[in-house]
Scaffold this motif. Sequence first.
Motif, PDB file in Angstrom:
ATOM      1  N   CYS A  39       0.837  -1.195   0.000  1.00  0.00           N
ATOM      2  CA  CYS A  39       0.000   0.000   0.000  1.00  0.00           C
ATOM      3  C   CYS A  39       0.869   1.240   0.000  1.00  0.00           C
ATOM      4  O   CYS A  39       2.044   1.205   0.358  1.00  0.00           O
ATOM      5  CB  CYS A  39      -0.938  -0.017   1.192  1.00  0.00           C
ATOM      6  N   ARG A  40       0.255   2.346  -0.383  1.00  0.00           N
ATOM      7  CA  ARG A  40       1.039   3.549  -0.632  1.00  0.00           C
ATOM      8  C   ARG A  40       1.120   4.488   0.562  1.00  0.00           C
ATOM      9  O   ARG A  40       2.122   5.165   0.751  1.00  0.00           O
ATOM     10  CB  ARG A  40       0.433   4.314  -1.818  1.00  0.00           C
ATOM     11  N   ILE A 343      15.397   0.889   7.209  1.00  0.00           N
ATOM     12  CA  ILE A 343      15.648   0.341   5.874  1.00  0.00           C
ATOM     13  C   ILE A 343      17.147   0.258   5.604  1.00  0.00           C
ATOM     14  O   ILE A 343      17.653  -0.758   5.101  1.00  0.00           O
ATOM     15  CB  ILE A 343      14.954   1.216   4.808  1.00  0.00           C
ATOM     16  N   GLN A 344      17.878   1.321   5.940  1.00  0.00           N
ATOM     17  CA  GLN A 344      19.300   1.444   5.607  1.00  0.00           C
ATOM     18  C   GLN A 344      20.138   0.333   6.219  1.00  0.00           C
ATOM     19  O   GLN A 344      21.111  -0.124   5.612  1.00  0.00           O
ATOM     20  CB  GLN A 344      19.817   2.799   6.096  1.00  0.00           C
ATOM     21  N   THR A 345      19.781  -0.109   7.411  1.00  0.00           N
ATOM     22  CA  THR A 345      20.613  -1.090   8.114  1.00  0.00           C
ATOM     23  C   THR A 345      19.921  -2.446   8.231  1.00  0.00           C
ATOM     24  O   THR A 345      20.435  -3.455   7.741  1.00  0.00           O
ATOM     25  CB  THR A 345      20.985  -0.575   9.518  1.00  0.00           C
ATOM     26  N   LEU A 361       6.789  -0.546  11.566  1.00  0.00           N
ATOM     27  CA  LEU A 361       6.640   0.902  11.361  1.00  0.00           C
ATOM     28  C   LEU A 361       6.666   1.694  12.662  1.00  0.00           C
ATOM     29  O   LEU A 361       6.162   2.811  12.718  1.00  0.00           O
ATOM     30  CB  LEU A 361       5.340   1.174  10.607  1.00  0.00           C
ATOM     31  N   THR A 362       7.261   1.129  13.695  1.00  0.00           N
ATOM     32  CA  THR A 362       7.256   1.754  15.021  1.00  0.00           C
ATOM     33  C   THR A 362       8.485   2.601  15.310  1.00  0.00           C
ATOM     34  O   THR A 362       8.579   3.198  16.387  1.00  0.00           O
ATOM     35  CB  THR A 362       7.156   0.661  16.097  1.00  0.00           C
ATOM     36  N   GLY A 363       9.452   2.652  14.362  1.00  0.00           N
ATOM     37  CA  GLY A 363      10.711   3.327  14.644  1.00  0.00           C
ATOM     38  C   GLY A 363      11.120   4.353  13.611  1.00  0.00           C
ATOM     39  O   GLY A 363      10.357   5.265  13.286  1.00  0.00           O
ATOM     40  N   VAL A 364      12.304   4.190  13.064  1.00  0.00           N
ATOM     41  CA  VAL A 364      12.940   5.217  12.240  1.00  0.00           C
ATOM     42  C   VAL A 364      12.184   5.482  10.944  1.00  0.00           C
ATOM     43  O   VAL A 364      11.870   6.621  10.608  1.00  0.00           O
ATOM     44  CB  VAL A 364      14.408   4.838  11.940  1.00  0.00           C
ATOM     45  N   ASN A 365      11.902   4.430  10.173  1.00  0.00           N
ATOM     46  CA  ASN A 365      11.320   4.606   8.840  1.00  0.00           C
ATOM     47  C   ASN A 365       9.822   4.341   8.826  1.00  0.00           C
ATOM     48  O   ASN A 365       9.295   3.590   9.640  1.00  0.00           O
ATOM     49  CB  ASN A 365      12.012   3.702   7.820  1.00  0.00           C
ATOM     50  N   SER A 366       9.158   4.956   7.854  1.00  0.00           N
ATOM     51  CA  SER A 366       7.702   4.872   7.726  1.00  0.00           C
ATOM     52  C   SER A 366       7.321   4.064   6.486  1.00  0.00           C
ATOM     53  O   SER A 366       8.172   3.684   5.676  1.00  0.00           O
ATOM     54  CB  SER A 366       7.125   6.280   7.595  1.00  0.00           C
ATOM     55  N   LEU A 367       6.022   3.835   6.345  1.00  0.00           N
ATOM     56  CA  LEU A 367       5.518   3.165   5.154  1.00  0.00           C
ATOM     57  C   LEU A 367       5.812   3.999   3.915  1.00  0.00           C
ATOM     58  O   LEU A 367       6.146   3.464   2.851  1.00  0.00           O
ATOM     59  CB  LEU A 367       4.017   2.919   5.293  1.00  0.00           C
ATOM     60  N   GLU A 368       5.713   5.320   4.038  1.00  0.00           N
ATOM     61  CA  GLU A 368       6.042   6.199   2.906  1.00  0.00           C
ATOM     62  C   GLU A 368       7.505   6.052   2.507  1.00  0.00           C
ATOM     63  O   GLU A 368       7.841   6.061   1.316  1.00  0.00           O
ATOM     64  CB  GLU A 368       5.746   7.661   3.267  1.00  0.00           C
ATOM     65  N   ASP A 369       8.391   5.905   3.498  1.00  0.00           N
ATOM     66  CA  ASP A 369       9.812   5.712   3.189  1.00  0.00           C
ATOM     67  C   ASP A 369      10.018   4.456   2.357  1.00  0.00           C
ATOM     68  O   ASP A 369      10.772   4.459   1.376  1.00  0.00           O
ATOM     69  CB  ASP A 369      10.637   5.599   4.479  1.00  0.00           C
ATOM     70  N   HIS A 377      17.337  -3.953  -2.993  1.00  0.00           N
ATOM     71  CA  HIS A 377      17.941  -4.648  -1.851  1.00  0.00           C
ATOM     72  C   HIS A 377      17.613  -3.972  -0.524  1.00  0.00           C
ATOM     73  O   HIS A 377      18.080  -4.410   0.524  1.00  0.00           O
ATOM     74  CB  HIS A 377      19.457  -4.763  -2.034  1.00  0.00           C
ATOM     75  N   ARG A 378      16.778  -2.932  -0.564  1.00  0.00           N
ATOM     76  CA  ARG A 378      16.303  -2.296   0.660  1.00  0.00           C
ATOM     77  C   ARG A 378      14.796  -2.481   0.843  1.00  0.00           C
ATOM     78  O   ARG A 378      14.160  -1.738   1.573  1.00  0.00           O
ATOM     79  CB  ARG A 378      16.655  -0.808   0.660  1.00  0.00           C
ATOM     80  N   GLN A 379      14.231  -3.467   0.158  1.00  0.00           N
ATOM     81  CA  GLN A 379      12.802  -3.734   0.271  1.00  0.00           C
ATOM     82  C   GLN A 379      12.586  -5.018   1.064  1.00  0.00           C
ATOM     83  O   GLN A 379      13.296  -6.005   0.865  1.00  0.00           O
ATOM     84  CB  GLN A 379      12.171  -3.813  -1.117  1.00  0.00           C
TER      85      GLN A 379
END
Length: 390
Positions: A39-40, A343-345, A361-369, A377-379
């Motif tokens: 989802c977006r 995502i990065q790590t 989705l509780t920390g650094v990155n969001s669904l939008e990110d 390789h970051r998915q």
Amino acid sequence: KSSEIAAGLFEITSEEANSRIDDSSNHVPSKINPAPLPCRHSDTSSFEMLRSLWNEKGQAEFGTMETFIFDCDGVLWNVNDPERKITPNELQPKIISKVNELLRDEKKRVLFVTNNSHETRRGFIEKLKTHNIDFGNTLDESVMSRVEANMVTAGFTTAKLLKQMGIRRPLVFTSTAGILHELRACGIEGYISTYDEAQNVQKDKYMKVCNKEALDRLLMEDEDHKGIDAIVMGWDFNLTTLKIGLAVNLIKWSEENSKPIPLVTCSSDASGVLGCSSREDRKIRAVGNGALGAAVAQCFDPPLPQIFCGKPSQHLLKLIRDSEGEDGYGVDCSKAVMVGDTIQTDIEFANRGSMKSLFVLTGVNSLEDMNQEAQPHRQSTWILPSFCDI
């Protein structure tokens, strides 16, 4: 709405993903777990769609995994509900309860991995216990040793790498003693640190204004900085331009003497989450360890390569895979899942090791990110609002 969500789905083949990996130092090629982005946007229907997809496709396969590797900050604590329905204090116990269920399952192995170099492994255990992670009776040394064998900290992995490299006298930038304890445990006792363990403060000589006179004193008159064979950038909350200047000059001079010393950075994190604001439950973000290392690396043209020791580095991946007889953790990555918020790590680490990944989705990155992430390789394999949704 259903058609709008469906329009957000995409698939990427393993071949395409592997062809786009930057296989530079600290990274190894691997097969990627291609994943659809369900989802977006971060709205109620999107979160329900994530749970629905999990129940249909993810939950059963997740349950077949043998090893569960947890990031902690933003996953177990310092968590925010992306739906803003409950407070962090209400959400955290629900997450911890699910983790404790896994710990009680004798057929599952649970590892806790942190890119934070502040803690020793035993200190990390004590921190986990304060958040109600149940390891049993850790006063029993046999239990404590078994639990310690499932702890992975950036300080520990850095110390092991320095030992392998034959480093004897590193200059260590740090705000705490955790990494120093791990260095001593690995037999590296000749280190120089910017941190005064006895006084629990930064050494005053590193906290001056950065100018020629201050650098000249540190470089030419201070015996501590003679024979330095590596610069180690820990997560230093008191990094100053004088410290950066000292590191840069020590590296430059070593290159001019044809005996270049490495820049070893405990983790590559650009940022992190320190906690939540006192109002509105906003995330308060940190300057990551990787950004601190970059402050030194960017003083060179081209930027100086850094050797990273935390997620998603090759060194950590090798350590995770190596057998216990090889002084590793003996994880079969084909039967392992990484649970993370970054995502990065976290997610990149899982993909580079051919592991499954659960992005929460509780920390650094969001669904939008994740939606905007262009690098395959970051998915992640799966996405959930929080770990309590498993």
